[in-house]
Design an enzyme around this catalytic site. Structure first.
Site, PDB file in Angstrom:
ATOM      1  N   PRO A 288      -0.760   1.066  15.264  1.00  0.00           N
ATOM      2  CA  PRO A 288      -1.625   0.080  14.510  1.00  0.00           C
ATOM      3  C   PRO A 288      -0.994  -0.862  13.627  1.00  0.00           C
ATOM      4  CG  PRO A 288      -2.183   2.181  13.437  1.00  0.00           C
ATOM      5  CD  PRO A 288      -0.955   2.385  14.452  1.00  0.00           C
ATOM      6  N   ASP A 461       3.515  -0.591  10.183  1.00  0.00           N
ATOM      7  CA  ASP A 461       2.702   0.456  11.115  1.00  0.00           C
ATOM      8  C   ASP A 461       1.752   0.561   9.887  1.00  0.00           C
ATOM      9  OD1 ASP A 461       1.745   2.830  11.725  1.00  0.00           O
ATOM     10  OD2 ASP A 461       3.372   3.783  12.892  1.00  0.00           O
ATOM     11  N   HIS A 462       0.355   0.302  10.024  1.00  0.00           N
ATOM     12  CA  HIS A 462      -0.569   0.721   8.834  1.00  0.00           C
ATOM     13  C   HIS A 462      -0.776   2.138   8.614  1.00  0.00           C
ATOM     14  CE1 HIS A 462      -2.891  -1.128   6.056  1.00  0.00           C
ATOM     15  NE2 HIS A 462      -3.476  -2.281   6.776  1.00  0.00           N
ATOM     16  N   ARG A 463      -0.126   3.067   9.375  1.00  0.00           N
ATOM     17  CA  ARG A 463      -0.349   4.379   9.328  1.00  0.00           C
ATOM     18  C   ARG A 463       0.581   4.801   7.958  1.00  0.00           C
ATOM     19  NH1 ARG A 463       0.879   6.662  15.207  1.00  0.00           N
ATOM     20  NH2 ARG A 463       2.363   5.010  14.873  1.00  0.00           N
ATOM     21  N   CYS A 465       1.686   3.054   5.311  1.00  0.00           N
ATOM     22  CA  CYS A 465       1.479   2.515   4.252  1.00  0.00           C
ATOM     23  C   CYS A 465       0.256   1.742   4.412  1.00  0.00           C
ATOM     24  CB  CYS A 465       2.612   1.676   3.582  1.00  0.00           C
ATOM     25  SG  CYS A 465       3.124   0.323   4.514  1.00  0.00           S
TER      26      CYS A 465
END
Length: 491
Positions: A288, A461-463, A465
């Site tokens: 994501p 990658d928003h996972r 941070c």
């Protein structure tokens, strides 16, 4: 005596499961040494030469140039221990063996001989012959000594076994087998342009001997007369089933799809293009991602580079300065130098920075990796960027130089564009994009001036941070670009 051993396409590592044959380096009948490169293949990572761990005479090749083979598929067979003396003595030993009828040998196909090849391969792996090294590390040579193994004495193959294995190989590009055992005979025929398919052998079961080829050479014809002392047949001799070239069936016409239109071109997704497609698709499906960007005044950075190059010594590349800034920013924000273990639901933060950089080549997009970029100076980074770029253009990058990155730089400014939202190089967590540097109106020290401006973008990658961490990373990079002295605080 000779053992016919099968060499299969070895495991190429890094998840590669197939390779395309680019160029054969040996022909049937050639004598190869242990660890001699025999074929050049192109994988999804690089173009490499594959060395053969056996020494002997090449008796068969599998696959034409341009053919894509899976790992574990046969590449070629080698008669280990074959020599000219053994070849010359083969016909004399034939009466003591029990050869199969000619029609049976002519019917042998690579598919039917698969069990025999598997048996020969198993025998090769079990015995530590002096003619085999046991090393098949693709892309890095095979000079390392193989592990010590027990030496097992095995009964050598008979002449009929060797004949059965060698008789399968087409000669001069034909479609059917030719009754010939000796590599010397094949080489002699090839050097003098004699077509072995047009000869009637005088040996047992129609075996073509050296004297048959020499007779054809001296007579200047492609059809040898009956052997001296052989009884004259009452009628015209019936040619061997394998002596007539098989007529290849005409390819069946391919029905055009209803949507097909004239001028439509189909390009196979394989090799580098296929690997890029698979990796980007996986990245889009699993990561994501989000992108943030900022404009920065690069005037001072360009001035600093000019001063560094004017001082003498090795020239500093602009991308090397961006790389140096990135490694300092990653030290402050280690979340972006990580990967996600989806199975364990864990974020794995990595201690070293192996910096990849996107490079466009004639073979497609490649991402070479600068190892331990965090420990390199600007000069060292410049030299390594130059070396890897040249290797990418020449197609000599090894699989190890194309894998293992932890963060990627993408300098798309060389294409004349300002910004982009790139796809993350899976399984990394972030990529910094650098746009073109162009003069633009800019407020500098309270006044409007023309400055050298660059757009920087960070896809992450928003996972791993949130936006605050990604924004802090990008802001630090921009500050170092605008005021290179900021970088001195981290040195």
């Amino acid at each position: 005596m000779a053992q016919v051993l099968e060499f299969k396409l070895p495991d190429l590592g890094e998840g590669l499961t197939e390779a395309e044959i680019v160029r054969w380096l040996v022909s049937v009948g050639d004598v190869v040494a242990v660890d001699q490169p025999v074929v050049e293949v192109e994988t999804a990572k690089a173009m490499v030469e594959v060395p053969c761990p056996y020494g002997g005479v090449v008796t068969a090749r599998y696959g034409e140039e341009g053919t894509e083979l899976p790992v574990g598929a046969p590449l070629l067979t080698v008669a280990v221990g074959a020599s000219e003396g053994a070849d010359a003595s083969a016909p004399a030993q034939a009466p003591t063996a029990t050869p199969a009828p000619t029609a049976t040998k002519a019917a042998v196909t690579p598919q039917a001989a698969a069990p025999a090849r598997a048996s020969a391969s198993a025998s090769a792996s079990a015995s530590a012959s002096d003619e085999a090294s046991g090393n098949v590390l693709v892309g890095y040579g095979t000079g390392a000594p193989a592990a010590r193994r027990r030496r097992v004495r095995r009964a050598p193959l008979t002449a009929s076994h060797v004949a059965t294995a060698l008789v399968r190989e087409p000669v001069n590009g034909g479609a059917g087998p030719v009754p010939v055992v000796s590599p010397l005979v094949r080489r002699l025929a090839r050097e003098h342009g004699v077509d072995l398919r047009e000869l009637t052998g005088s040996g047992r079961d129609g075996l073509i001997l050296r004297c048959d080829v020499e007779r054809a050479i001296h007579q200047g014809a492609t059809q040898a007369p009956p052997a001296v002392g052989a009884p004259a047949p009452a009628t015209a001799p019936t040619p061997l089933p394998a002596s007539a070239p098989a007529q290849a069936p005409a390819p069946a016409p391919v029905a055009a799809s209803p949507s097909a239109r004239p001028g439509v071109t189909r390009v196979p997704l394989r090799g580098v293009r296929g690997a890029v497609a698979d990796k980007l698709t996986r990245s889009r499906h699993e990561i994501p991602d989000a992108t943030c960007w900022v404009d920065a005044d690069a005037t001072e950075l360009l001035a600093a580079r000019t001063a560094m190059n004017a001082a003498g010594g090795a020239k500093i590349a602009l991308i090397a300065l961006f790389a140096r800034i990135c490694t300092a920013a990653l030290a402050r924000h280690p979340e972006l130098n990580s990967t996600v273990d989806s199975a364990a639901r864990e974020i794995v933060r990595l201690p070293e920075v192996h910096l990849g950089f996107a490079a466009q080549t004639d073979r497609g997009l490649v991402v070479p990796v600068v190892r331990d970029a965090h420990a390199r100076s600007a000069e060292s980074l410049s030299a390594e960027f130059a070396r890897l770029t040249e290797a990418g253009r020449s197609g000599t990058l090894t699989p190890g130089e194309l894998t293992g990155g932890t963060f990627t730089l993408n300098n798309y400014g060389v294409f004349g564009v300002d910004g982009s939202t790139p796809i993350i190089n899976h399984p990394e967590a972030a990529m910094l994009g650098i746009g073109r540097i162009v003069p633009k109106p800019w407020v500098h020290e309270g006044e409007l001036a023309v400055r050298q401006v660059v757009q920087l973008s960070l896809t992450f990658d928003h996972r791993v941070c949130d936006g605050g961490t990604a924004g802090g990373f990008l802001r630090y990079v921009a500050d170092c670009v605008e005021q290179p002295a900021v970088l001195l605080r981290t040195l």
